[in-house]
Design a protein around this motif. Structure first.
Motif, PDB file in Angstrom:
ATOM      1  N   VAL A 258       9.614  -5.069 -11.067  1.00  0.00           N
ATOM      2  CA  VAL A 258       8.510  -4.063 -11.572  1.00  0.00           C
ATOM      3  C   VAL A 258       7.072  -4.886 -11.901  1.00  0.00           C
ATOM      4  O   VAL A 258       6.185  -4.428 -11.568  1.00  0.00           O
ATOM      5  N   TYR A 259       7.273  -5.890 -12.771  1.00  0.00           N
ATOM      6  CA  TYR A 259       5.939  -6.859 -13.065  1.00  0.00           C
ATOM      7  C   TYR A 259       5.215  -6.939 -11.762  1.00  0.00           C
ATOM      8  O   TYR A 259       4.030  -6.955 -11.716  1.00  0.00           O
ATOM      9  N   LEU A 260       6.112  -7.705 -10.707  1.00  0.00           N
ATOM     10  CA  LEU A 260       5.300  -8.472  -9.558  1.00  0.00           C
ATOM     11  C   LEU A 260       4.828  -7.284  -8.823  1.00  0.00           C
ATOM     12  O   LEU A 260       3.451  -7.399  -8.107  1.00  0.00           O
ATOM     13  N   THR A 261       5.559  -5.935  -8.755  1.00  0.00           N
ATOM     14  CA  THR A 261       5.001  -5.007  -7.916  1.00  0.00           C
ATOM     15  C   THR A 261       3.546  -4.445  -8.588  1.00  0.00           C
ATOM     16  O   THR A 261       2.583  -4.170  -7.957  1.00  0.00           O
ATOM     17  N   ASN A 262       3.672  -4.257  -9.967  1.00  0.00           N
ATOM     18  CA  ASN A 262       2.269  -3.716 -10.666  1.00  0.00           C
ATOM     19  C   ASN A 262       1.220  -4.716 -10.384  1.00  0.00           C
ATOM     20  O   ASN A 262       0.127  -4.265 -10.089  1.00  0.00           O
ATOM     21  N   MET A 263       1.478  -6.200 -10.173  1.00  0.00           N
ATOM     22  CA  MET A 263       0.517  -7.024  -9.878  1.00  0.00           C
ATOM     23  C   MET A 263      -0.107  -6.761  -8.711  1.00  0.00           C
ATOM     24  O   MET A 263      -1.276  -6.784  -8.542  1.00  0.00           O
ATOM     25  N   LEU A 264       0.711  -6.463  -7.749  1.00  0.00           N
ATOM     26  CA  LEU A 264       0.417  -6.350  -6.409  1.00  0.00           C
ATOM     27  C   LEU A 264      -0.384  -5.223  -6.420  1.00  0.00           C
ATOM     28  O   LEU A 264      -1.268  -4.957  -5.135  1.00  0.00           O
ATOM     29  N   LYS A 265      -0.070  -4.182  -7.108  1.00  0.00           N
ATOM     30  CA  LYS A 265      -0.709  -2.926  -7.059  1.00  0.00           C
ATOM     31  C   LYS A 265      -2.330  -3.109  -7.543  1.00  0.00           C
ATOM     32  O   LYS A 265      -3.236  -2.603  -6.820  1.00  0.00           O
ATOM     33  N   ILE A 266      -2.180  -3.967  -8.723  1.00  0.00           N
ATOM     34  CA  ILE A 266      -3.652  -4.160  -9.166  1.00  0.00           C
ATOM     35  C   ILE A 266      -4.568  -5.010  -8.185  1.00  0.00           C
ATOM     36  O   ILE A 266      -5.596  -4.795  -8.025  1.00  0.00           O
ATOM     37  N   PHE A 267      -3.750  -6.069  -7.280  1.00  0.00           N
ATOM     38  CA  PHE A 267      -4.565  -6.612  -6.530  1.00  0.00           C
ATOM     39  C   PHE A 267      -4.986  -5.757  -5.154  1.00  0.00           C
ATOM     40  O   PHE A 267      -5.756  -6.399  -4.407  1.00  0.00           O
ATOM     41  N   GLY A 268      -4.179  -4.555  -4.973  1.00  0.00           N
ATOM     42  CA  GLY A 268      -4.777  -3.770  -3.865  1.00  0.00           C
ATOM     43  C   GLY A 268      -3.965  -4.026  -2.848  1.00  0.00           C
ATOM     44  O   GLY A 268      -4.169  -3.589  -1.874  1.00  0.00           O
ATOM     45  N   ALA A 269      -2.796  -4.884  -2.930  1.00  0.00           N
ATOM     46  CA  ALA A 269      -1.966  -5.144  -1.879  1.00  0.00           C
ATOM     47  C   ALA A 269      -0.582  -4.078  -1.606  1.00  0.00           C
ATOM     48  O   ALA A 269       0.017  -4.113  -0.716  1.00  0.00           O
ATOM     49  N   ILE A 270      -0.727  -3.264  -2.840  1.00  0.00           N
ATOM     50  CA  ILE A 270       0.321  -2.196  -2.607  1.00  0.00           C
ATOM     51  C   ILE A 270      -0.501  -0.886  -2.939  1.00  0.00           C
ATOM     52  O   ILE A 270      -0.852  -0.739  -4.005  1.00  0.00           O
ATOM     53  N   ASP A 271      -0.261   0.125  -1.953  1.00  0.00           N
ATOM     54  CA  ASP A 271      -0.994   1.426  -2.194  1.00  0.00           C
ATOM     55  C   ASP A 271       0.184   2.603  -2.281  1.00  0.00           C
ATOM     56  O   ASP A 271       0.267   2.771  -1.117  1.00  0.00           O
ATOM     57  N   GLY A 272       0.755   2.798  -3.084  1.00  0.00           N
ATOM     58  CA  GLY A 272       1.977   3.537  -3.133  1.00  0.00           C
ATOM     59  C   GLY A 272       2.501   3.946  -4.637  1.00  0.00           C
ATOM     60  O   GLY A 272       2.012   3.272  -5.670  1.00  0.00           O
ATOM     61  N   SER A 273       3.431   4.675  -4.891  1.00  0.00           N
ATOM     62  CA  SER A 273       3.856   5.271  -6.097  1.00  0.00           C
ATOM     63  C   SER A 273       5.446   4.502  -6.184  1.00  0.00           C
ATOM     64  O   SER A 273       5.831   4.488  -7.416  1.00  0.00           O
TER      65      SER A 273
END
Length: 821
Positions: free
Chosen positions: A624-639
């Motif tokens: 979850v932490y790694l996913t959140n960081m990638l979301k912050i970086f804009g590398a994941i755009d989803g829920s």
């Protein structure tokens, strides 16, 4: 018990009781209906009654016993040994020393060093970025700035929790746009006339003369190389047409060759047409069609790259009135002057003012006439224009329009904005007299951003129009700078045809935003492998979490392995935070994330090898932490709470949640079939199960992983990725098969050679070597060399060993044949 000084009860009658047991009974009866445990200090009555008893009452006298113990405890606190303490109080508390908390520092081009980031107004961050000049397709050089600033913006907003207000401009009035619009218009008109081959040839030859003269005088090696490429393309198309025309070929042969020449020569032909007829283009709408089209393409590219849109978008064409007012104010403040209908900024007067300083960003570039002329634009560097200025260092705020240029009314006559003034007026209108961050590409520092600073601080009469200036590094291809003017660029659409938006972003994340990035196959392959590495971890964690368990089974005992991984987890999180505080160092941050995944993979593998389940809560927290960081970086755009979106970012449903129950049923059914097939040795069923795994499900984006003694793992993976994996697997199996066949062939050849050697009797071993020996004994053993000399003892000894070995080998052959018969 009462407060101090008030009798808790009448105790006089107790003095008459001599027997201690009876005394305890009487005291217990009396205390049964009274409160006796209030307060922290015994009363005088309590103390006198306490002295009558020499030991605690028996347990059956509950109230008397409780009273006795309470008074005894208070008496102990009041004893001489504890008199220094007085009343019982909480001990002193000391706060922990703690550790230093990293503070966000940004590399500020105004100081050329990393500075602590301090917004001017609390948590609000005002940010202006130079947007595109829209006259052609956006390329990866542009993406370098736009993706990098998007990453920085997201991190400031979503990680550091700043309230970011982001403004960006579109330059839709510019010398390059005017020139390109005119050229496109004139070239289209030329094509509409459908010129014949002879006319095209004549016009291209006429256009080529000034082009080649310009090429010969160009000193810039990159520009010269670009011009030489264009000239070579013209030569390639010119020669076949001239040959066909000299041979008086038919029109159906000549005309297609002329069209090829026209296409290859369009750049130099358009420039030639513009010099002849450009001044006749007077319709303003011609100059708006081009930028409007390319702005639309730019926005599509940004959406495809998952770049956030700005909070405010400003277009130069919509801010001409504000620009005119801005110029008027600069002139009234004494820093500008009018000359022949144009208005120029007086750099000498500005720099002489104690409050101001010209060229804050690149002071060493002052006087660089090449850079200054590029800043003024191709249409504004004629001798008459340059002669209008008081100093070569002065730059245009407002340009008097020439024939063939768009124009607007102003106090100085018909004209158009200078390039630098556009950003100042638009940013000032939205963000006011000072902003926190101004961003742009590295090559904009001088003269564009230095001139922006000067004219804005001249307008606002301050010295802090920008607090932090951020400049992204160049993007190169094989070490060469990418740019439109050099026609050396890869469009964003071309790049997205080769790699996904996530892979491009990961490539940018793996490099410092302020340093040069070389766009190459190696760079992109690193990003692809990083994505694959992270995705495999997310898929493995999802598989672990799908294992059935009750609500209490989710919480398992932590052993040493879990403690070790958890400690590393917090260390890596701390390292990521420190990296992001250090000028948003995403390169180090994503590497620390890679290390965390490697450690997690080792933990999962060790648990599985021991036939134990990994700790669900721990691996889920890491994922979850790694996913959140990638979301912050804009590398994941989803829920998704874990991992990359399945089925593409355009999916509006959670595909994984929807299909996984059905896939689990299929997997369990297949596993049951495999178990029965192995027990009953039905190989056909096992082969069918392999076909489902290897051929059928990959076409649907499903990967099954069979593990001996463990449940089959089900993963949803991008279909193209799975098909590529399948092809690579088949290729490896084919190579393995070929190697096996080659090894078998060599083994067979060796065995055949050995058999052939075994058939040779020892008496014939040396007789065929007449080039070495001339005489033999009765057994076929050589005695003399080819020259008739008797063999030495040493030579004979060596040959005897070979003879005896052959004798042994031949006997084995004879024995083998005898056994076979």
């Amino acid at each position: 018990m009462s407060t101090s000084g008030e009798p808790a009860f009448e105790y006089g009658f107790l003095l008459q009781i001599n027997e201690e047991a009876a005394l305890a009974v009487a005291l217990n009866d009396y205390l049964t209906s009274r409160s006796y445990l209030a307060g922290f200090c015994p009363s005088q009555a309590d103390q006198k009654a306490f002295k009558l008893l020499h030991r605690p009452p028996e347990p059956q006298h509950v109230h008397a016993l409780r009273w006795y113990r309470h008074i005894a405890a208070l008496q102990q606190d009041l004893s001489p040994e504890s008199s220094m303490k007085g009343k019982r109080v909480q001990p002193p508390w000391s706060p922990p020393t703690g550790t230093d908390i990293p503070q966000l520092r940004l590399y500020n081009s105004l100081t050329r060093t990393k500075e602590p980031f301090v917004p001017q107004k609390g948590n609000k961050v005002t940010w202006y970025s130079c947007g595109p000049t829209v006259y052609d397709a956006s390329h990866m050089g542009h993406a370098r700035s736009y993706i990098s600033f998007d990453i920085l913006r997201r991190i400031l907003r979503d990680y550091f929790k700043y309230d970011v207000f982001y403004c960006m401009n579109i330059t839709d009035i510019d010398d390059k746009i005017i020139k390109r619009a005119r050229q496109n218009y004139l070239l289209d008109q030329y094509k509409e006339k459908e010129p014949r081959a002879a006319q095209i040839l004549q016009d291209v030859l006429s256009a080529r003369e000034p082009f080649q003269a310009h090429m010969a005088s160009t000193a810039d090696p990159d520009k010269k190389q670009m011009l030489e490429r264009l000239d070579a393309a013209v030569t390639d198309a010119l020669q076949p047409l001239q040959a066909a025309m000299n041979a008086k070929a038919a029109d159906e042969v000549v005309q297609p060759l002329a069209q090829v020449l026209l296409e290859n020569s369009k750049d130099l032909l358009a420039d030639w047409l513009d010099k002849q007829f450009g001044s006749q283009v007077t319709e303003n709408s011609i100059f708006s069609i081009l930028p409007k089209y390319w702005e639309g393409e730019y926005h599509k590219d940004m959406e495809d790259l998952n770049v956030l849109p700005p909070d405010v978008l400003t277009r130069v064409s919509e801010y001409v009135p504000e620009i005119v007012e801005f110029v008027k104010k600069v002139v009234s403040n004494g820093y500008g002057y009018e000359s022949n209908g144009s208005v120029y900024f007086d750099t000498s007067k500005f720099d002489a003012c104690p409050q101001h300083s010209y060229a804050k960003l690149v002071p060493e570039a002052v006087g660089d006439q090449k850079a200054l002329e590029e800043g003024e634009g191709d249409l504004s560097i004629s001798a008459d224009r340059l002669g209008e200025k008081k100093s070569p260092n002065d730059f245009a705020l407002w340009k008097a329009s020439k024939p063939g240029e768009p124009s607007w009314d102003s106090p100085w006559g018909k004209g158009r904005p200078g390039w630098h003034i556009e950003c100042s007026a638009m940013a000032g209108s939205i963000l006011g007299e000072s902003m926190d961050i101004h961003g742009g590409g590295f090559d904009l520092r001088f003269p564009h951003h230095d001139n922006e600073l000067a004219q804005s601080e001249a307008f606002f009469e301050n010295d802090h129009w920008v607090r932090y200036f951020l400049h992204t590094g160049h993007l190169t291809i094989a070490g060469c700078k990418m740019s439109k003017s050099l026609k050396n660029f890869i469009t964003i659409k071309d790049a997205l045809a080769k790699n996904t938006a996530r892979q491009l972003r990961l490539a940018f994340l793996m490099h410092s935003w302020k340093d040069t990035l070389d766009y190459s196959p190696n760079t992109m392959e690193s990003a692809v492998q990083y994505e694959k590495f992270m995705n495999e971890f997310f898929l493995n964690v999802k598989d672990i979490l799908r294992s059935p368990t009750d609500i209490t089974g989710r919480f398992e005992k932590w052993e040493a392995a879990e403690m070790e991984l958890n400690n590393s987890f917090y260390d890596r999180k701390s390292a990521v935070h420190e990296a992001l505080c250090d000028n948003v160092d995403t390169r180090t941050a994503v590497e620390e994330m890679r290390v965390l995944v490697s450690q997690s993979n080792s933990y999962i593998a060790s648990r599985k090898s021991a036939k134990l389940k990994p700790n669900r809560t721990l691996v889920e927290s890491i994922a979850v932490y790694l996913t959140n960081m990638l979301k912050i970086f804009g590398a994941i755009d989803g829920s998704e709470s874990i991992g990359f979106p399945v089925g593409g970012q355009s999916q509006n449903i959670d595909l994984e949640t929807t299909v996984m129950p059905y896939l689990t049923v299929l997997s369990d059914f297949r596993e049951g079939i495999r178990k029965i097939a192995r027990e009953q040795k039905v190989t056909e069923l096992l082969q069918l199960c392999d076909v489902v795994r290897d051929d059928t499900l990959p076409e649907l984006g499903v990967r099954l992983e069979d593990h001996e003694g463990l449940p089959t793992v089900v993963k949803l993976v991008d279909k193209e990725t799975l098909l590529k994996e399948r092809e690579e697997k088949k290729k490896m199996e084919e190579e393995k098969r070929k190697k096996k066949e080659e090894a078998a062939r060599k083994k067979q050849e060796q065995e055949m050679a050995k058999l052939a050697k075994m058939k040779v009797p020892p008496c014939e071993l040396f007789r065929t070597e007449t080039d070495k020996y001339s005489k033999f004994d009765e057994t076929g053993f050589p005695t003399h060399d080819v020259e008739g000399k008797e063999l030495s003892k040493g030579q004979a000894k060596k040959l005897r060993k070979l003879f005896e070995a052959q004798e042994k080998l031949h006997n084995e052959y004879l024995q083998m044949n005898q056994n076979g018969n």
